[in-house]
Design a protein around this motif. Structure first.
Motif, PDB file in Angstrom:
ATOM      1  N   PHE A   1      54.024   5.130  12.465  1.00 33.75           N
ATOM      2  CA  PHE A   1      52.639   5.588  12.399  1.00 33.75           C
ATOM      3  C   PHE A   1      52.465   6.790  13.318  1.00 33.75           C
ATOM      4  O   PHE A   1      53.067   6.864  14.383  1.00 33.75           O
ATOM      5  CB  PHE A   1      51.679   4.486  12.864  1.00 33.75           C
ATOM      6  CG  PHE A   1      51.639   3.291  11.967  1.00 33.75           C
ATOM      7  CD1 PHE A   1      50.709   3.202  10.937  1.00 33.75           C
ATOM      8  CD2 PHE A   1      52.532   2.244  12.138  1.00 33.75           C
ATOM      9  CE1 PHE A   1      50.662   2.099  10.110  1.00 33.75           C
ATOM     10  CE2 PHE A   1      52.492   1.129  11.317  1.00 33.75           C
ATOM     11  CZ  PHE A   1      51.559   1.061  10.301  1.00 33.75           C
ATOM     12  N   LEU A   2      51.620   7.700  12.917  1.00 33.16           N
ATOM     13  CA  LEU A   2      51.165   8.792  13.770  1.00 33.16           C
ATOM     14  C   LEU A   2      49.674   8.568  13.906  1.00 33.16           C
ATOM     15  O   LEU A   2      48.916   8.799  12.958  1.00 33.16           O
ATOM     16  CB  LEU A   2      51.477  10.150  13.153  1.00 33.16           C
ATOM     17  CG  LEU A   2      51.229  11.355  14.052  1.00 33.16           C
ATOM     18  CD1 LEU A   2      52.030  11.254  15.350  1.00 33.16           C
ATOM     19  CD2 LEU A   2      51.586  12.640  13.325  1.00 33.16           C
ATOM     20  N   GLY A   3      49.263   8.058  15.054  1.00 33.99           N
ATOM     21  CA  GLY A   3      47.887   7.586  15.198  1.00 33.99           C
ATOM     22  C   GLY A   3      47.704   6.383  14.279  1.00 33.99           C
ATOM     23  O   GLY A   3      48.471   5.440  14.326  1.00 33.99           O
ATOM     24  N   ALA A   4      46.713   6.426  13.398  1.00 31.96           N
ATOM     25  CA  ALA A   4      46.458   5.329  12.464  1.00 31.96           C
ATOM     26  C   ALA A   4      47.124   5.541  11.107  1.00 31.96           C
ATOM     27  O   ALA A   4      47.096   4.661  10.262  1.00 31.96           O
ATOM     28  CB  ALA A   4      44.954   5.161  12.268  1.00 31.96           C
ATOM     29  N   GLU A   5      47.748   6.711  10.891  1.00 32.86           N
ATOM     30  CA  GLU A   5      48.336   7.018   9.585  1.00 32.86           C
ATOM     31  C   GLU A   5      49.810   6.615   9.529  1.00 32.86           C
ATOM     32  O   GLU A   5      50.605   6.978  10.406  1.00 32.86           O
ATOM     33  CB  GLU A   5      48.229   8.519   9.317  1.00 32.86           C
ATOM     34  CG  GLU A   5      48.834   8.946   8.006  1.00 32.86           C
ATOM     35  CD  GLU A   5      48.846  10.446   7.807  1.00 32.86           C
ATOM     36  OE1 GLU A   5      49.343  10.879   6.762  1.00 32.86           O
ATOM     37  OE2 GLU A   5      48.370  11.187   8.695  1.00 32.86           O
ATOM     38  N   LYS A   6      50.167   5.854   8.498  1.00 31.80           N
ATOM     39  CA  LYS A   6      51.573   5.517   8.279  1.00 31.80           C
ATOM     40  C   LYS A   6      52.254   6.752   7.708  1.00 31.80           C
ATOM     41  O   LYS A   6      51.872   7.252   6.654  1.00 31.80           O
ATOM     42  CB  LYS A   6      51.703   4.342   7.308  1.00 31.80           C
ATOM     43  CG  LYS A   6      53.134   3.927   7.056  1.00 31.80           C
ATOM     44  CD  LYS A   6      53.213   2.588   6.365  1.00 31.80           C
ATOM     45  CE  LYS A   6      53.596   2.747   4.932  1.00 31.80           C
ATOM     46  NZ  LYS A   6      53.824   1.454   4.264  1.00 31.80           N
TER      47      LYS A   6
ATOM     48  N   ASP B   1      56.159  13.106  19.920  1.00 33.59           N
ATOM     49  CA  ASP B   1      54.700  13.069  19.867  1.00 33.59           C
ATOM     50  C   ASP B   1      54.187  11.775  20.517  1.00 33.59           C
ATOM     51  O   ASP B   1      54.615  10.684  20.138  1.00 33.59           O
ATOM     52  CB  ASP B   1      54.237  13.145  18.405  1.00 33.59           C
ATOM     53  CG  ASP B   1      52.745  13.391  18.276  1.00 33.59           C
ATOM     54  OD1 ASP B   1      51.960  12.769  19.015  1.00 33.59           O
ATOM     55  OD2 ASP B   1      52.370  14.204  17.407  1.00 33.59           O
TER      56      ASP B   1
ATOM     57  N   GLU C   1      51.536  10.236  20.082  1.00 36.02           N
ATOM     58  CA  GLU C   1      50.796   9.424  19.104  1.00 36.02           C
ATOM     59  C   GLU C   1      51.730   8.637  18.182  1.00 36.02           C
ATOM     60  O   GLU C   1      51.273   7.813  17.396  1.00 36.02           O
ATOM     61  CB  GLU C   1      49.889  10.317  18.255  1.00 36.02           C
ATOM     62  CG  GLU C   1      48.768  10.969  19.037  1.00 36.02           C
ATOM     63  CD  GLU C   1      47.720   9.957  19.477  1.00 36.02           C
ATOM     64  OE1 GLU C   1      47.288   9.144  18.635  1.00 36.02           O
ATOM     65  OE2 GLU C   1      47.362   9.967  20.673  1.00 36.02           O
TER      66      GLU C   1
ATOM     67  N   LYS D   1      54.069   5.872  16.849  1.00 39.53           N
ATOM     68  CA  LYS D   1      54.273   4.435  17.075  1.00 39.53           C
ATOM     69  C   LYS D   1      55.304   3.960  16.057  1.00 39.53           C
ATOM     70  O   LYS D   1      55.152   4.171  14.856  1.00 39.53           O
ATOM     71  CB  LYS D   1      52.978   3.639  16.887  1.00 39.53           C
ATOM     72  CG  LYS D   1      51.877   4.028  17.844  1.00 39.53           C
ATOM     73  CD  LYS D   1      52.168   3.514  19.219  1.00 39.53           C
ATOM     74  CE  LYS D   1      51.008   3.868  20.154  1.00 39.53           C
ATOM     75  NZ  LYS D   1      51.363   3.758  21.526  1.00 39.53           N
TER      76      LYS D   1
END
Length: 187
Positions: free
Chosen positions: A19-24, A59, A61, A63
């Motif tokens: 994930f980058l922030g909330a986006e997969k 990054d 962000e 995850k």
């Protein structure tokens, strides 16, 4: 013997979701090669793109989660992402699409594959394992599932964390190393 090998391989393979922030941004396969849980995967799985850019792997962000069969989802960090080699006479650097991930928290022991350090010899059997995206089911179940059914949303959310590791086994292919360069005799 083959059954034991299958279990070792199957248990050590994992689904990686990034994930980058909330986006997969990416999903792929990896395997643990140490009892401490370190995973080898492709660098493009970590960054969600190719060619690899180091700033993507670094990054804050980003995850990364891995799911092994019968183990809880575990968060990972990048240990190494892409080896770049400068070759005299090449117009571009050569990127090795490989990454090593390390668990953020240590478990008592992760399932892992004993890695052979010597290259395979002519006539020797080799195995390739991972969660293939060639299959329509169960991998596209989120597109087929009626989202109005009770629990469907929870199920779809769980898919983002690698449910396939518990619901299916990895696809394992077996081959023999041949004499002609670039050929593989699959059985």
């Amino acid at each position: 013997m083959l059954y034991d090998l299958y279990n070792e391989i199957s248990n050590a393979c994992c689904i990686i979701t990034v994930f980058l922030g909330a986006e997969k941004i990416s999903q792929g396969t990896g395997f643990s090669f140490l009892a401490t849980g370190e995973i080898m995967t492709a660098a493009h799985v970590v960054t969600g793109r190719y060619p690899i850019r180091q700033r993507d792997a670094n990054d804050p962000e980003l995850k990364i989660f891995a799911k092994f069969p019968s183990y809880p989802v575990t968060e990972y960090k990048v240990g190494l992402c892409c080896i770049t080699i400068k070759v005299p006479g090449f117009l571009e650097d050569v990127q090795i699409d490989m990454a090593i991930l390390a668990p953020m928290t240590k478990a008592t022991e992760f399932p892992h594959i004993r890695v052979q350090t010597a290259p395979p010899k002519l006539g020797e059997e080799v195995f390739i394992a991972g969660y293939s995206d060639e299959l329509k089911l169960p991998f596209d179940v989120d597109k087929l599932l009626d989202k109005k059914i009770t629990g469907a949303t929870d199920f779809i959310n769980a898919m983002n964390n690698g449910y396939m590791a518990d619901m299916t086994g990895p696809l394992i292919k077996r081959a023999v190393v041949c004499s002609a360069p670039g050929t593989l005799d699959t059985r």
